[in-house]
Design a protein around this motif. Structure first.
Motif, short mmCIF file in Angstrom:
data_model
loop_
_atom_site.label_atom_id
_atom_site.label_comp_id
_atom_site.label_asym_id
_atom_site.label_seq_id
_atom_site.Cartn_x
_atom_site.Cartn_y
_atom_site.Cartn_z
N GLN A 151 50.63 36.90 39.45
CA GLN A 151 50.04 38.18 39.14
C GLN A 151 48.52 38.07 39.25
OE1 GLN A 151 51.35 39.92 35.46
NE2 GLN A 151 49.84 41.57 35.54
N ALA A 152 47.93 38.76 40.22
CA ALA A 152 46.50 38.72 40.44
C ALA A 152 45.78 39.68 39.50
CB ALA A 152 46.18 39.09 41.88
N GLN A 153 44.58 39.27 39.10
CA GLN A 153 43.81 40.10 38.19
C GLN A 153 42.32 39.89 38.43
OE1 GLN A 153 44.44 39.27 34.01
NE2 GLN A 153 43.73 41.30 33.41
N LEU A 154 41.56 40.98 38.43
CA LEU A 154 40.11 40.95 38.47
C LEU A 154 39.59 41.66 37.23
CD1 LEU A 154 39.44 42.02 42.19
CD2 LEU A 154 39.28 39.70 41.25
N VAL A 155 38.68 41.03 36.52
CA VAL A 155 38.14 41.59 35.28
C VAL A 155 36.63 41.62 35.36
CG1 VAL A 155 38.00 41.40 32.79
CG2 VAL A 155 40.11 40.77 33.96
N GLU A 156 36.05 42.83 35.28
CA GLU A 156 34.60 43.00 35.30
C GLU A 156 34.04 43.03 33.89
OE1 GLU A 156 36.02 45.98 38.62
OE2 GLU A 156 36.72 45.35 36.63
N SER A 157 32.78 42.66 33.77
CA SER A 157 32.07 42.76 32.50
C SER A 157 30.58 42.89 32.79
CB SER A 157 32.35 41.56 31.60
OG SER A 157 31.87 40.36 32.20
N SER A 174 41.70 35.84 38.59
CA SER A 174 42.73 34.94 38.11
C SER A 174 44.03 35.24 38.84
CB SER A 174 42.92 35.06 36.59
OG SER A 174 43.35 36.36 36.24
N GLY A 175 45.03 34.43 38.60
CA GLY A 175 46.30 34.61 39.27
C GLY A 175 46.29 34.00 40.65
N VAL A 176 46.76 34.76 41.65
CA VAL A 176 46.93 34.22 42.99
C VAL A 176 45.70 34.38 43.87
CG1 VAL A 176 49.41 34.60 42.88
CG2 VAL A 176 47.94 36.35 43.87
N ILE A 177 44.65 35.00 43.39
CA ILE A 177 43.46 35.25 44.20
C ILE A 177 42.71 33.94 44.41
CG2 ILE A 177 41.31 36.51 44.42
CD1 ILE A 177 42.48 38.66 42.63
N ARG A 237 28.11 34.36 44.10
CA ARG A 237 29.43 33.94 43.64
C ARG A 237 29.43 32.47 43.28
NH1 ARG A 237 33.40 35.24 48.44
NH2 ARG A 237 34.95 34.41 46.96
N ASP A 238 30.35 32.13 42.40
CA ASP A 238 30.60 30.76 42.01
C ASP A 238 32.08 30.53 42.26
OD1 ASP A 238 31.12 28.31 40.80
OD2 ASP A 238 29.78 28.68 39.12
N ASN A 239 32.41 29.93 43.40
CA ASN A 239 33.81 29.76 43.76
C ASN A 239 34.53 28.82 42.81
OD1 ASN A 239 33.75 31.51 45.93
ND2 ASN A 239 33.28 29.92 47.43
N ARG A 275 42.43 44.08 48.98
CA ARG A 275 43.76 44.14 48.40
C ARG A 275 43.74 44.26 46.88
NH1 ARG A 275 48.60 39.64 49.39
NH2 ARG A 275 50.19 40.69 48.10
N TYR A 276 42.76 43.62 46.24
CA TYR A 276 42.73 43.55 44.79
C TYR A 276 41.48 44.24 44.25
CZ TYR A 276 46.03 39.85 45.91
OH TYR A 276 47.08 39.13 46.43
N TRP A 277 41.66 44.95 43.14
CA TRP A 277 40.58 45.70 42.51
C TRP A 277 40.58 45.49 41.01
CZ3 TRP A 277 37.07 48.80 45.18
CH2 TRP A 277 37.35 48.96 46.55
N GLY A 278 39.39 45.46 40.43
CA GLY A 278 39.26 45.39 38.99
C GLY A 278 39.35 46.77 38.36
#
Length: 123
Positions: free
Chosen positions: A1-7, A25-28, A72-74, A111-114
């Protein structure tokens, strides 16, 4: 389960600064192309900044080019947006996105959005 969380959003005076963060997090994978978008009420979604998978190439929207910086910090699966010299017109919901193919000339599909983080600038 992919997840993007902004703050990092909030309310600031014009001329101030904010730093947004987005952690995947997840598969990203930490090496996907990532981007920041924003959308204000009554307006279409606008591309703000995008970065290549390795972080070596970036592109900015015209209205933010000299004021915002994407990084970014991979190792941490995190992308940042440093916003300086904020203007009232920067007020919007800001979203991070991942899973897009890098392009130097266009905004790709992601594909993925926060869930978004609100930025409000008062003058």
């Amino acid at each position: 389960q992919a997840q993007l969380v902004e703050s990092g959003g909030g309310s600031v005076q014009a001329g101030g600064s904010l730093r947004l963060s987005c952690t995947a997090s997840g598969v990203i994978s930490g090496a996907t192309s990532m981007a920041w978008f924003r959308q204000a009420p009554g307006k279409e979604r606008e591309g703000v900044a995008r970065m290549s998978p390795g972080g070596g190439f970036v592109r900015y929207g015209d209205s933010v080019r000299d004021r915002f910086t994407i990084s970014r910090d991979n190792g941490k699966n995190t992308v940042y947006l440093q916003m300086n010299s904020l203007k009232a017109e920067d007020t919007a919901m800001y979203y991070c996105a991942a899973g897009g193919a890098w392009s130097s000339s266009r905004w790709p599909e992601y594909r993925y959005w926060g869930q978004g983080t609100q930025v409000t600038v008062s003058s």
